[in-house]
Design a protein around this motif. Sequence first.
Motif, PDB file in Angstrom:
ATOM      1  N   ASP A  20       2.298   8.006  -5.411  1.00  0.00           N
ATOM      2  CA  ASP A  20       1.805   6.756  -5.979  1.00  0.00           C
ATOM      3  C   ASP A  20       2.978   5.786  -6.084  1.00  0.00           C
ATOM      4  O   ASP A  20       3.828   5.916  -6.968  1.00  0.00           O
ATOM      5  N   ALA A  21       3.045   4.811  -5.178  1.00  0.00           N
ATOM      6  CA  ALA A  21       4.176   3.885  -5.157  1.00  0.00           C
ATOM      7  C   ALA A  21       4.253   3.050  -6.431  1.00  0.00           C
ATOM      8  O   ALA A  21       5.346   2.678  -6.874  1.00  0.00           O
TER       9      ALA A  21
ATOM     10  N   GLY B 259       0.790  -1.213   0.000  1.00  0.00           N
ATOM     11  CA  GLY B 259       0.000   0.000   0.000  1.00  0.00           C
ATOM     12  C   GLY B 259       0.826   1.269   0.000  1.00  0.00           C
ATOM     13  O   GLY B 259       0.321   2.341   0.336  1.00  0.00           O
ATOM     14  N   GLY B 260       2.096   1.142  -0.378  1.00  0.00           N
ATOM     15  CA  GLY B 260       2.986   2.305  -0.424  1.00  0.00           C
ATOM     16  C   GLY B 260       3.808   2.495   0.830  1.00  0.00           C
ATOM     17  O   GLY B 260       4.742   3.314   0.844  1.00  0.00           O
TER      18      GLY B 260
ATOM     19  N   ALA C 161      13.175   3.325   2.932  1.00  0.00           N
ATOM     20  CA  ALA C 161      14.020   4.497   2.753  1.00  0.00           C
ATOM     21  C   ALA C 161      14.794   4.827   4.021  1.00  0.00           C
ATOM     22  O   ALA C 161      15.926   5.341   3.957  1.00  0.00           O
ATOM     23  N   PHE C 162      14.212   4.528   5.173  1.00  0.00           N
ATOM     24  CA  PHE C 162      14.856   4.855   6.452  1.00  0.00           C
ATOM     25  C   PHE C 162      15.349   3.608   7.178  1.00  0.00           C
ATOM     26  O   PHE C 162      15.700   3.665   8.355  1.00  0.00           O
ATOM     27  N   GLN C 163      15.386   2.485   6.483  1.00  0.00           N
ATOM     28  CA  GLN C 163      15.805   1.227   7.102  1.00  0.00           C
ATOM     29  C   GLN C 163      17.208   1.280   7.701  1.00  0.00           C
ATOM     30  O   GLN C 163      17.436   0.681   8.767  1.00  0.00           O
ATOM     31  N   PRO C 164      18.176   1.983   7.091  1.00  0.00           N
ATOM     32  CA  PRO C 164      19.502   2.037   7.728  1.00  0.00           C
ATOM     33  C   PRO C 164      19.465   2.594   9.148  1.00  0.00           C
ATOM     34  O   PRO C 164      20.258   2.175  10.004  1.00  0.00           O
TER      35      PRO C 164
END
Length: 317
Positions: free
Chosen positions: A214-215, A34-35, A42-45
């Motif tokens: 919109d992913a 769902g995006g 993007a912020f996983q690090p």
Amino acid sequence: MIRRRMPYFRWSAGAVLVLALAIGALPYLGFLGGGWIPKLQAFQPYLLLLLAAGLVMGLLRKKWMISGCLFVLLLCGTVPNVQLNAVEGQSGNDNSELVVLSFNALKAGADPEQLAEVISRTEPQILVLVETSEPLHRQLAGRGALDDLGYRSHEAPSGGERDTVIFSKYPLQERVRDLDAEATGWYSLPVVDVQAPGGLVSVAGIHIYPPVGDAQRWERGLASVIDWSEQQKNNPVILAGDFNSVRSHPAFRALGEGFVQADGFLPSPTWPAGRSFPPLIGIDHILAKELTVTGSSSHAVGGSDHLAVSATFEFLD
């Protein structure tokens, strides 16, 4: 028979391991959710810091099994964010060098004086401007910043279907229909063949729709560049611009397969710039295939929330 209640720390350890599993697996999830998945990726690090903290606590408390699991998950979550094929060395032939500068001018609100200074300092043979405008180009030309960049792709008219322009020191031929708006699902992307002294090189100026909207559109844009790059067989290729993607996105790693990223072993944050805190994530990239990286750097320019990025490449013998 009296049942013993499960000690609380076992429940907390289980919760920690579930969270660690989610963080470690996040860069490998190819669905959009769902995006939300691309946003979290993007912020996983930064989420990896939670795993590192948990690992330290586990070691201090001598919880060896939990610590071992956290270490494995931390390692799995870290690997997608590093570039194992990063190559950087000293150039031995100035004639085969190619300096590329890429910058998102944030709808052409960038400070022309500062941008002209960066261009003068880096002396690029190829300049890629994203979210640019013809008024900005005229201001740069008036400051002499484009004197050595006499060739360019088509204009990026205000309100048009393109917002990226490629400038070159060397003669170029534009391929108008390679990455048009129909293929990318957003803006068309300029593609040019540059006749550099070291040989012919194909350059694509990249601006991918951001996943915060919109992913599926974001994914489509990356897929179009992947399809295009796989068709380029005859000469080196450079992709430069605002990818709105980071290394922890599986689609971006798929795009970069066979390429070397100019920012090296670890990603270089480029956005958001100009704040009271340093940039957090690296969404502006320069990627190259069949070229060697000999240097890279980033540069602040007022009027944009992106850092400019530059890279020096050398043609392979």
